[in-house]
Write a protein that holds these residues in place. Structure first.
Motif, PDB file in Angstrom:
ATOM      1  N   ARG A 129      48.433  37.564  42.655  1.00 23.52           N
ATOM      2  CA  ARG A 129      49.383  36.694  42.513  1.00 23.52           C
ATOM      3  C   ARG A 129      49.632  36.422  43.719  1.00 23.52           C
ATOM      4  N   LYS A 130      49.422  36.746  44.946  1.00 29.14           N
ATOM      5  CA  LYS A 130      49.870  36.365  46.432  1.00 29.14           C
ATOM      6  C   LYS A 130      48.765  35.223  46.738  1.00 29.14           C
ATOM      7  N   ALA A 131      47.512  35.601  46.164  1.00 26.83           N
ATOM      8  CA  ALA A 131      46.444  34.513  46.412  1.00 26.83           C
ATOM      9  C   ALA A 131      46.791  33.187  45.929  1.00 26.83           C
ATOM     10  N   VAL A 132      47.329  33.202  44.627  1.00 25.96           N
ATOM     11  CA  VAL A 132      47.442  32.093  43.940  1.00 25.96           C
ATOM     12  C   VAL A 132      48.844  31.397  44.606  1.00 25.96           C
ATOM     13  N   ASP A 133      49.859  32.203  44.968  1.00 26.91           N
ATOM     14  CA  ASP A 133      50.904  31.697  45.984  1.00 26.91           C
ATOM     15  C   ASP A 133      50.553  31.139  46.930  1.00 26.91           C
ATOM     16  N   ALA A 134      49.826  31.518  47.684  1.00 22.85           N
ATOM     17  CA  ALA A 134      49.081  31.077  48.850  1.00 22.85           C
ATOM     18  C   ALA A 134      48.650  29.660  48.522  1.00 22.85           C
ATOM     19  N   LEU A 135      47.817  29.605  47.749  1.00 22.54           N
ATOM     20  CA  LEU A 135      46.847  28.438  47.455  1.00 22.54           C
ATOM     21  C   LEU A 135      47.437  27.460  46.797  1.00 22.54           C
ATOM     22  N   SER A 136      48.525  27.542  45.701  1.00 23.76           N
ATOM     23  CA  SER A 136      49.244  26.677  45.148  1.00 23.76           C
ATOM     24  C   SER A 136      49.488  25.475  45.603  1.00 23.76           C
ATOM     25  N   SER A 137      50.089  25.545  47.012  1.00 23.66           N
ATOM     26  CA  SER A 137      50.902  24.525  47.794  1.00 23.66           C
ATOM     27  C   SER A 137      49.582  23.575  48.634  1.00 23.66           C
ATOM     28  N   TYR A 138      48.631  23.967  48.253  1.00 25.98           N
ATOM     29  CA  TYR A 138      47.219  23.069  48.926  1.00 25.98           C
ATOM     30  C   TYR A 138      47.053  21.982  48.114  1.00 25.98           C
ATOM     31  N   THR A 139      46.590  20.832  48.716  1.00 26.09           N
ATOM     32  CA  THR A 139      46.091  19.839  48.044  1.00 26.09           C
ATOM     33  C   THR A 139      44.730  19.818  47.388  1.00 26.09           C
ATOM     34  N   LEU A 140      43.907  20.849  48.361  1.00 28.72           N
ATOM     35  CA  LEU A 140      42.648  20.935  47.837  1.00 28.72           C
ATOM     36  C   LEU A 140      41.915  22.114  48.284  1.00 28.72           C
ATOM     37  N   VAL A 141      41.266  22.707  47.240  1.00 25.83           N
ATOM     38  CA  VAL A 141      40.480  24.090  47.175  1.00 25.83           C
ATOM     39  C   VAL A 141      39.048  23.610  47.219  1.00 25.83           C
ATOM     40  N   CYS A 142      38.233  23.950  48.274  1.00 28.61           N
ATOM     41  CA  CYS A 142      36.735  23.822  48.225  1.00 28.61           C
ATOM     42  C   CYS A 142      36.287  25.017  47.688  1.00 28.61           C
ATOM     43  N   ILE A 143      35.313  25.419  47.090  1.00 31.31           N
ATOM     44  CA  ILE A 143      34.697  26.475  46.679  1.00 31.31           C
ATOM     45  C   ILE A 143      33.123  26.211  46.823  1.00 31.31           C
ATOM     46  N   ASP A 144      32.404  26.696  47.817  1.00 30.71           N
ATOM     47  CA  ASP A 144      30.931  26.555  48.251  1.00 30.71           C
ATOM     48  C   ASP A 144      29.970  27.848  47.205  1.00 30.71           C
ATOM     49  N   GLU A 145      28.888  27.556  47.152  1.00 33.16           N
ATOM     50  CA  GLU A 145      28.236  28.366  46.504  1.00 33.16           C
ATOM     51  C   GLU A 145      28.627  29.543  45.229  1.00 33.16           C
ATOM     52  N   PHE A 146      29.168  28.572  44.414  1.00 30.72           N
ATOM     53  CA  PHE A 146      29.717  28.930  43.163  1.00 30.72           C
ATOM     54  C   PHE A 146      28.792  29.936  42.123  1.00 30.72           C
TER      55      PHE A 146
END
Length: 350
Positions: A129-146
């Motif tokens: 939940r805290k990870a979602v809360d922290a990242l939800s305000s971001y414009t872009l999330v990049c995930i390398d090596e999925f």
């Protein structure tokens, strides 16, 4: 000036949750890349097309394009809407990470860039939940090596990306596997097809063809040195700098005592690494930890000087042909490039 020698086996780093979150940015290797510095192979038109598509995606970030996941799931978005995510599929060394980092640099923040493993580690450190809360305000999330290595990761990343998408976060990812094929060969993927399909539905897939640039037109990796040669070569190549020198067996054993989320800090302040008597890793759990270290070394562009076995023999033939083969092939490719840099100079930084 004499070389300063340290030992990674003496280090037991600690990383706070705040430090983990602050570290979600491209590594030094990709700290200043852009779409203009990417070199498309003229023999592979898909590479130039990928650059143009990513430029368009970058322009759409922050403009509200794409719609949330639930809107698309229940038919609320039109067919002309830009999807919430973009997915770069291709083999090893075709420049996917370069392009993903270029996208990160091209869009406004706040934004995050990290590997798949780093995001799962973040959830472990912060709670979901805290990870979602922290990242939800971001414009872009990049995930390398999925890569999805087990059912728990499948469900975890499915939920994380779905909630971020609902919050309007744009998502970009790279992998060597098409979204609908994630997990194949590792676990009973058919039992988790719904979660896998949720991931696949969120991405516009860009296929990037080509050969591994780390080997394109370059000499073969240098042969490992003899133990008696290590000191002289290190002093010649890295005199006056900080070198981490360890017996390979001791280092690999030490990794079991350091959480992979701390490997980036483990190699902090080091200019090169020296490994004595590289040997084949026989246990899969040990090999997978070593893959994470290889990725962090490559992120920081740390040259390697080693004795013992060449890096194409560091994993067993069974590992190289098994369910995690893409991880192992990527690690061999990257270790080979770093070994070339260690002996021959920075000829692979293209």
């Amino acid at each position: 000036m004499s070389t300063e020698t340290v030992h990674l086996t003496d280090r037991r780093p600690h990383v706070s949750a705040d430090e983990l979150l602050a570290g979600f940015r491209p590594s030094e290797r990709f700290g200043e890349v852009s779409f203009d510095t990417y070199r498309p192979d003229p023999q592979q038109p898909s590479q130039a097309r990928a650059v143009e598509e990513l430029r368009r995606f970058a322009d759409s970030v922050g403009r509200g394009g794409g719609g949330g996941f639930l809107a698309r799931l229940f038919g609320g978005g039109s067919r002309t809407d830009v999807r919430q995510g973009i997915y770069l599929d291709g083999g090893f060394g075709v420049g996917k990470t370069h392009l993903l980092a270029s996208l990160w640099h091209a869009v406004p923040g706040p934004k995050a860039f990290g590997t798949f493993v780093e995001y799962t580690n973040l959830v472990g450190a912060l709670t979901f939940r805290k990870a979602v809360d922290a990242l939800s305000s971001y414009t872009l999330v990049c995930i390398d090596e999925f890569e999805l290595d087990d059912p728990g990761d499948t469900v975890l990343m499915s939920r994380l990306m779905r909630e971020l998408s609902d919050a309007g976060v744009r998502i970009a990812a790279t992998s060597n596997t098409l979204p609908g094929s994630l997990g194949e060969g590792r676990f009973a993927a058919q039992d988790f097809q719904r979660e896998i399909q949720v991931l696949a539905d969120q991405f516009e897939v860009l296929r990037i063809d080509g050969e591994d640039f780390r080997h394109r037109g370059l000499p073969q990796a240098p042969a490992p040195l003899a133990d008696v040669e290590l000191a002289a070569v290190v002093e010649q190549r890295f005199g006056g700098r900080v070198v981490a020198a360890d017996a390979f067996a001791d280092l690999v054993e030490h990794l079991s005592h350091v959480h992979p989320s701390r490997y980036r800090k483990l190699i902090e302040g080091v200019d090169a690494v020296v490994w004595r008597e590289v040997r084949t890793i026989e246990q899969q759990a040990v090999a997978l930890r070593f893959v994470v270290l290889a990725d962090r070394l490559y992120d920081k562009n740390l040259p390697i000087i080693a004795s013992g076995r060449p890096f194409d023999q560091v994993f067993t033939p069974e590992m190289m042909a098994g369910g995690y083969q893409k991880k192992y092939h990527r690690a061999v490719s990257r270790l080979t490039a770093l070994a070339r840099e260690g002996i021959l100079g920075d000829v692979s930084a293209v």
